[in-house]
Write an enzyme that holds these catalytic residues in place. Structure first.
Site, PDB file in Angstrom:
ATOM      1  N   ASP A   1      45.355  35.585  44.144  1.00  0.00           N
ATOM      2  CA  ASP A   1      44.392  36.527  43.486  1.00  0.00           C
ATOM      3  C   ASP A   1      43.291  36.770  44.785  1.00  0.00           C
ATOM      4  O   ASP A   1      43.488  35.946  45.607  1.00  0.00           O
ATOM      5  CB  ASP A   1      43.766  36.003  42.384  1.00  0.00           C
ATOM      6  CG  ASP A   1      42.873  36.937  41.526  1.00  0.00           C
ATOM      7  OD1 ASP A   1      42.543  38.158  42.044  1.00  0.00           O
ATOM      8  OD2 ASP A   1      42.702  36.767  40.204  1.00  0.00           O
TER       9      ASP A   1
HETATM   10  C1  BGC Z   1      41.040  40.011  39.861  1.00  0.00           C
HETATM   11  C2  BGC Z   1      42.469  40.689  39.717  1.00  0.00           C
HETATM   12  C3  BGC Z   1      42.255  41.858  40.696  1.00  0.00           C
HETATM   13  C4  BGC Z   1      41.868  41.637  41.925  1.00  0.00           C
HETATM   14  C5  BGC Z   1      41.580  42.932  42.741  1.00  0.00           C
HETATM   15  C6  BGC Z   1      40.348  39.751  41.097  1.00  0.00           C
HETATM   16  O1  BGC Z   1      38.921  39.574  41.028  1.00  0.00           O
HETATM   17  O2  BGC Z   1      41.097  38.615  39.165  1.00  0.00           O
HETATM   18  O3  BGC Z   1      42.797  40.771  38.512  1.00  0.00           O
HETATM   19  O4  BGC Z   1      43.719  42.640  40.705  1.00  0.00           O
HETATM   20  O5  BGC Z   1      40.298  41.117  41.998  1.00  0.00           O
HETATM   21  O6  BGC Z   1      40.703  43.794  42.326  1.00  0.00           O
END
Ligand code: BGC
Length: 705
Positions: A249
């Site tokens: 993530d």
């Molecule tokens: C989120 C993800 C997301 C990523 C990119 C993160 O903060 O938890 O779900 O895909 O950001 O935007």
């Protein structure tokens, strides 16, 4: 070199001769291709592929025609930062359709849009278990039930990947709250992990063949999920034979060595300004490898995986799908999911559907006049258009019907507003029917924070009660990604419809349901409790934990598993949802490996019913939930029509994870089959003699694999 070549040919041969999976041959060929590209790369080039080179791309090697891997959120449209996209209903609405074929259509349309925007990875689906109604991201997720997720997610993933786009299923694992999501450590029993929190991911990987998995922000048993040895190496890669890539993530990596050793393949989002080489999985890895502190095969394994998924998605050497965006078809898919996903919760005296001869309707509520697509955090979408509920009623109501609007409450304004309520009451009093659109927006359903309670916001309780007094024919439409506390007015209003976040066609679909052009067929993918104090995470377990740990002492008793077993009456049960027609069930027959029965549409209008099959066990060795969903089928019936339904059962339906022996085992007492219209509305039941079915107990398969 000679040795390694002959080893490769041996592996190749073995895979061929066993011929296990139809895809194995092409996967083996792709692996060999990936290996041959890998051999051409320098260490620096390999490491360049392990980390971000911009906010939403990991590195490629232009010298060899290996492109950067372009990524986008996800999961219900192409991310807002980019150009316009089709806005699909969010994950909970898709799950509420209980129609896996729609999951496939959703994925295919979304995949085409990603391809059109030249994105290689779609950061979705989000399939974390809905553990508490408070989670700010419940709207993006699907269900409290692992079986329902396991049926919906693989279809969505296949739909995406058929378009040459990589689906990245997220967030693996145990990311069930937003509160302290980047610091909290989740502790749970192995049984809860295996029975509740993992099956959706397992299905996504083994059946959906997802080519990417996103690690979560939280810790799991003391180790960061995005480089967690047990989750990523032991379970995902070893047990489930995952051949794709693990993407962290965004900024979820905390250590170079752990990321290298514990199964992360690509680091994204780390805050290094534009100095991407300073990522944990950047220049340091080159230095450590050159110094002999990290073996190059560790890096090679990651790059081989990246090349493998790139080749699978036809990113190297071949032109991939050019995709399409904003087509009529995509809009229709978006509408169809809303049509089958909205849930009619209550409909006293058949108030709904409204006749199209009705003279005057009052549409009330700030949300009725509000577009919702662009909120919620990373999943926000900038749609080509979005039909609000008010626009929908104006579009769909017949020429003879007047639509009058009153705001009733102000979105974001904490207190009830007396003058807005008074205006709404006046509008309702002079109308034949009042429709109040209330509930949540992305002020509450939002990434990075949970809701503080389940209460109706902005004076909506007062408004609904006042409107109901002025007009007994008051219909409440609920917006939001999870249940609200509706006790203050639920008994007083004759009709309630759960609309979720229904996508760009949502307003039209809502009006079509209210006026009977569409017969609702959605069913709740989660229990709607009466109050927060009734919820297992809050009663048995911890939520949100202290600032360090959260213990899931609610264990396997998540959602209806808790409400049924502990005999707590919910507001609306898991699987509940009404239709404008009625269905009867009959002729139950228990066959080898399958359960058969008939469903008849007893009304005068066509409709669809989701028949749900639950298994109940007797006195098993370990305590088990009252019942568990093990099969379902959505059946479309014309007026008066009867259809035979066949639901087949595998050994999994009779298994549970035995924490004492640390493996899946058959429960010989799991022999009651319950067929229902919801988890609380069981229509047929029979005993299945497990020993005499064709389902055999296969000791080899009983292990946790
Ligand atoms: C989120 C993800 C997301 C990523 C990119 C993160 O903060 O938890 O779900 O895909 O950001 O935007």
């Amino acid at each position: 070199m000679k040795n390694s070549r002959s080893f490769i040919s041996l592996v190749f041969l073995l895979i061929f001769s066993f011929g296990r999976i139809a895809n194995a041959q092409s996967d083996a060929v792709i692996q060999l291709k990936a290996d041959s590209i890998l051999r051409l790369l320098t260490l620096e080039e390999k490491v360049h592929m392990l980390h971000a080179v911009s906010g939403f791309a990991s590195g490629g090697v232009s010298r060899l025609g290996i492109p950067d891997m372009a990524m986008t959120d996800g999961p219900h449209g192409i991310r807002i930062d980019y150009v316009e996209s089709t806005y699909f209903p969010t994950g909970v609405c898709l799950a509420a359709t209980w129609n896996p074929a729609l999951g496939h259509a959703y994925g295919a349309a979304l995949g085409q849009e990603a391809a059109f925007r030249k994105k290689n990875v779609l950061l979705g689906p989000g399939i974390n278990i809905i553990r508490s109604p408070l989670n700010g991201r419940n709207f993006e997720y699907m269900s409290e039930d692992p079986y329902l997720i396991s049926r919906m997610a693989p279809q969505y993933i296949q739909g995406i990947q058929e378009q040459g786009v990589i689906a990245c299923v997220k967030h693996f694992a145990a990311n069930n709250q937003e509160t302290k999501r980047t610091v909290i450590n989740v502790e749970m029993s192995e049984r809860a992990l295996r029975e509740i929190y993992l099956p959706g991911f397992k299905a996504a990987v083994t059946e959906g063949k997802a080519n990417a998995v996103m690690g979560a922000y939280n810790k799991f048993r003391g180790e960061w999920a995005s480089h967690n040895n047990y989750l990523l190496k032991h379970i995902l890669k070893d047990e489930w034979h995952f051949k794709g890539v693990v993407i962290s993530d965004w900024a979820a990596i905390h250590s170079t060595m752990q990321a290298l050793w514990n199964g992360c393949d690509i680091e994204m989002g780390t805050n290094v300004g534009k100095n991407w080489g300073r990522s944990y999985m950047g220049d340091t890895v080159v230095a450590l490898t050159k110094a002999g502190k990290v073996q190059e095969y560790v890096v090679d394994d990651k790059v081989r995986r990246i090349l493998f998924v790139m080749l699978k998605a036809k990113m190297i050497g071949t032109t991939s799908n050019t995709g399409s965006a904003n087509t009529k078809e995509h809009q229709q898919v978006s509408a169809k999911i809303a049509e089958e996903g909205m849930v009619l919760l209550k409909n006293e005296n058949h108030l709904l559907p409204l006749p199209n001869t009705i003279k005057n309707i009052a549409v009330i509520g700030g949300i009725a006049d509000r577009k919702l697509a662009n909120g919620g955090g990373s999943s926000g979408v900038r749609p080509f258009y979005e039909i609000t509920p008010l626009e929908g009623f104006k579009n769909i109501a017949g020429n003879a019907t007047k639509v009058n609007y009153a705001m009733g409450y102000m979105v974001g304004n904490n207190k009830a507003n007396d003058s807005l309520i008074q205006k709404a009451v006046n509008t309702a009093a002079s109308a034949d029917v009042a429709i109040v659109v209330a509930g949540w927006t992305h002020i509450q359903d939002n990434e990075g924070a949970d809701k503080t309670d389940m209460n109706m916001p902005w004076g909506q309780n007062e408004l609904i009660n006042a409107v109901r007094k002025a007009n007994p024919k008051t219909i409440v439409v609920l917006s939001g990604g999870s249940p609200l506390d509706i006790r203050q007015w639920k008994e007083n209003v004759p009709a309630i419809l759960q609309a979720w976040y229904p996508g760009m066609e949502g307003g039209n679909v809502l009006a079509k349901i209210i006026f009977g052009q569409i017969n609702p067929s959605g069913k709740l993918p989660m229990t709607f409790p009466k109050a927060l104090a009734d919820c297992p995470a809050h009663v048995l377990g911890q939520y949100p934990g202290d600032s360090v740990n959260v213990y899931y002492n609610d264990d396997i008793y998540v959602g209806y598993r808790y409400f049924d077993t502990y005999k707590v009456a919910p507001q609306y049960a898991f699987g509940h949802g009404l239709s404008y027609t009625s269905f009867s069930y009959g002729n139950l027959q228990i066959k080898k490996n399958a359960v058969e029965f008939t469903i008849t549409n007893n009304g005068r209008t066509a409709g669809a019913e989701v028949a749900q099959l639950y298994i109940k066990s007797g006195k098993s060795a370990l305590p088990r939930p009252e019942k568990e969903l093990k099969g379902f089928e959505k059946i479309f019936l014309k007026a008066g029509e009867t259809k035979k339904v066949v639901i087949s059962l595998s050994q999994e339906a009779f298994s549970y994870f035995n924490d004492l022996s640390n493996r899946w085992e058959i429960d010989p007492t799991a022999n009651l089959v319950l067929i229902g219209s919801s988890s609380a509305d069981i229509r047929l039941q029979g005993t299945i003699d497990f020993q005499n079915t064709g389902i055999t107990e296969d000791r080899a398969k009983k292990k946790s694999k």
